[in-house]
Design a protein around this motif. Sequence first.
Motif, PDB file in Angstrom:
ATOM      1  N   PHE A  32       8.918  -6.177  -5.520  1.00  0.00           N
ATOM      2  CA  PHE A  32       7.963  -5.979  -6.700  1.00  0.00           C
ATOM      3  C   PHE A  32       8.227  -4.941  -7.597  1.00  0.00           C
ATOM      4  O   PHE A  32       8.485  -3.862  -7.080  1.00  0.00           O
ATOM      5  N   LYS A  33       8.301  -5.303  -9.051  1.00  0.00           N
ATOM      6  CA  LYS A  33       8.350  -4.301 -10.004  1.00  0.00           C
ATOM      7  C   LYS A  33       7.136  -4.466 -10.921  1.00  0.00           C
ATOM      8  O   LYS A  33       6.979  -5.007 -11.822  1.00  0.00           O
ATOM      9  N   LEU A  34       6.067  -3.938 -10.209  1.00  0.00           N
ATOM     10  CA  LEU A  34       4.634  -4.000 -11.152  1.00  0.00           C
ATOM     11  C   LEU A  34       4.461  -2.807 -12.061  1.00  0.00           C
ATOM     12  O   LEU A  34       5.116  -1.806 -12.064  1.00  0.00           O
ATOM     13  N   GLU A  35       3.760  -3.249 -13.081  1.00  0.00           N
ATOM     14  CA  GLU A  35       3.508  -2.305 -14.102  1.00  0.00           C
ATOM     15  C   GLU A  35       2.870  -1.096 -13.392  1.00  0.00           C
ATOM     16  O   GLU A  35       1.854  -1.115 -12.814  1.00  0.00           O
ATOM     17  N   PRO A  36       3.384   0.107 -13.969  1.00  0.00           N
ATOM     18  CA  PRO A  36       2.675   1.533 -13.068  1.00  0.00           C
ATOM     19  C   PRO A  36       1.619   1.787 -13.769  1.00  0.00           C
ATOM     20  O   PRO A  36       1.246   1.352 -14.786  1.00  0.00           O
ATOM     21  N   ARG A  37       0.921   2.562 -13.195  1.00  0.00           N
ATOM     22  CA  ARG A  37      -0.338   2.846 -13.533  1.00  0.00           C
ATOM     23  C   ARG A  37      -0.323   4.251 -14.469  1.00  0.00           C
ATOM     24  O   ARG A  37       0.481   4.996 -14.271  1.00  0.00           O
ATOM     25  N   LEU A  38      -1.249   4.177 -15.446  1.00  0.00           N
ATOM     26  CA  LEU A  38      -1.186   5.094 -16.810  1.00  0.00           C
ATOM     27  C   LEU A  38      -1.837   6.301 -15.969  1.00  0.00           C
ATOM     28  O   LEU A  38      -2.822   6.228 -15.471  1.00  0.00           O
TER      29      LEU A  38
ATOM     30  N   LYS B  92       0.885  -1.211   0.086  1.00  0.00           N
ATOM     31  CA  LYS B  92      -0.107   0.139   0.022  1.00  0.00           C
ATOM     32  C   LYS B  92       0.665   1.278   0.116  1.00  0.00           C
ATOM     33  O   LYS B  92       0.302   2.190  -0.661  1.00  0.00           O
ATOM     34  N   ASP B  93       2.002   1.147   0.596  1.00  0.00           N
ATOM     35  CA  ASP B  93       2.861   2.452   0.842  1.00  0.00           C
ATOM     36  C   ASP B  93       3.445   2.828  -0.432  1.00  0.00           C
ATOM     37  O   ASP B  93       3.679   3.641  -0.949  1.00  0.00           O
ATOM     38  N   THR B  94       3.868   1.672  -1.508  1.00  0.00           N
ATOM     39  CA  THR B  94       4.496   1.854  -2.617  1.00  0.00           C
ATOM     40  C   THR B  94       3.475   2.101  -3.688  1.00  0.00           C
ATOM     41  O   THR B  94       3.672   2.853  -4.645  1.00  0.00           O
ATOM     42  N   LEU B  95       2.377   1.258  -3.859  1.00  0.00           N
ATOM     43  CA  LEU B  95       1.440   1.470  -4.786  1.00  0.00           C
ATOM     44  C   LEU B  95       0.216   2.250  -4.647  1.00  0.00           C
ATOM     45  O   LEU B  95      -0.145   3.284  -5.467  1.00  0.00           O
ATOM     46  N   GLY B  96      -0.310   2.396  -3.531  1.00  0.00           N
ATOM     47  CA  GLY B  96      -1.483   3.141  -2.995  1.00  0.00           C
ATOM     48  C   GLY B  96      -2.668   2.854  -3.816  1.00  0.00           C
ATOM     49  O   GLY B  96      -3.739   3.691  -3.895  1.00  0.00           O
ATOM     50  N   GLU B  97      -2.778   1.595  -4.244  1.00  0.00           N
ATOM     51  CA  GLU B  97      -4.035   0.957  -4.776  1.00  0.00           C
ATOM     52  C   GLU B  97      -4.253  -0.728  -4.419  1.00  0.00           C
ATOM     53  O   GLU B  97      -3.263  -1.224  -3.965  1.00  0.00           O
ATOM     54  N   ASP B  98      -5.402  -0.806  -4.608  1.00  0.00           N
ATOM     55  CA  ASP B  98      -5.934  -2.216  -4.274  1.00  0.00           C
ATOM     56  C   ASP B  98      -5.517  -3.306  -5.523  1.00  0.00           C
ATOM     57  O   ASP B  98      -5.334  -3.006  -6.715  1.00  0.00           O
ATOM     58  N   ILE B  99      -5.337  -4.587  -4.972  1.00  0.00           N
ATOM     59  CA  ILE B  99      -4.901  -5.652  -5.948  1.00  0.00           C
ATOM     60  C   ILE B  99      -6.257  -6.608  -5.919  1.00  0.00           C
ATOM     61  O   ILE B  99      -6.524  -7.076  -4.594  1.00  0.00           O
ATOM     62  N   THR B 100      -6.853  -6.743  -6.878  1.00  0.00           N
ATOM     63  CA  THR B 100      -8.128  -7.706  -6.896  1.00  0.00           C
ATOM     64  C   THR B 100      -7.896  -9.035  -7.322  1.00  0.00           C
ATOM     65  O   THR B 100      -7.183  -9.239  -8.558  1.00  0.00           O
ATOM     66  N   TYR B 101      -8.570 -10.037  -6.717  1.00  0.00           N
ATOM     67  CA  TYR B 101      -8.482 -11.248  -7.373  1.00  0.00           C
ATOM     68  C   TYR B 101      -9.305 -11.607  -8.193  1.00  0.00           C
ATOM     69  O   TYR B 101     -10.733 -11.494  -7.922  1.00  0.00           O
TER      70      TYR B 101
END
Length: 331
Positions: free
Chosen positions: A325-331, A253-262
């Motif tokens: 984690f190196k997730l795809e950034p949000r556009l 949450k601190d690095t992404l600031g968004e939810d991950i949904t299953y």
Amino acid sequence: MSEKKLIAVVGATGAQGGGLARAILDDPSHEFAVRALTRNPDSAKAKELAAAGAEVVAADLDDEASVRAAFDGAYGAFVVTNYWVERTPEQEAARSRAEMELAQAERAAQAARDAGVKHLIWSTLEDTRPFFAGRDDVPSLDDGRYKVPHFDAKGEADALFTKYGVPTTFLRTTFYFDSLISGMEPVRNADGKLILNMPMADQPLSGIASEDIGRTALGVFRRGPELIGQTVSIAGDHLTGDQYAAALTAALKDTLGEDITYQPLTWDEFRALQFPLAVEIANMFQFYAEDSARFTGDRDLTKVRDLNPGLQSLEDWLTKHKHDFKLEPRL
């Protein structure tokens, strides 16, 4: 002081063998010593092990003489095969990956027998074929021989260690938490939302930190004769896809600031993905999901923690690895 018991560790620069090698080197009891087997003793990881006190030797499970020499004088051996190893087109044409694992396991079993190894741990998995018997909805692979080759060949190889009379503990592993960083990481859907799409339907999936496999193997070696001839099935957590996604959301949450949904793909949707081994991986997840009650039930976390007191839950592991984690950034 009594002499240390020497453990020959196959794949000592890899995930499982590396976890065991480091666990032995860090063990304050100094009960065991490490002979680290690697195809490349000049690699950075091999040199790190040597600097930490391991005996590093060149050995390859496809080279019978090197394995025999590496097992000579060892009290114990840890044997793992790498189904996912990089191979040349010529190697792929010569034999399947399952055939490679079977041949390597037999070579290791023969070498352990001839060396008089007192305790061998074979890193294995369930053979899915009895579960899927008579099922046309699950594609067969390797000319019809297997359903999930990287499971089935290891399960088939169990009998080789018994055949050659090797005192063996069969260590059944499971899904790596590490795959959430690379392989089964969250991806963005068409709406730009991060989703976890592993095809587990609504069933719990057993997972483990790869390094905990080796650490648990050390606990098995400590038990010695008590666990020879036994199957020890291990995991660090049993969680549904929703719970995996919630843990990822909380940790990142601190690095992404968004939810991950299953949002799981179906098995057929996963099989249709355009990457090598998609069918095999889909079959694997179908096995995980459809046989979940038995699979998770065999992996008693209390018993695993008794062998490995530092066993990591998913939350523990994410705390250590959230910055990897190196997730795809949000556009």
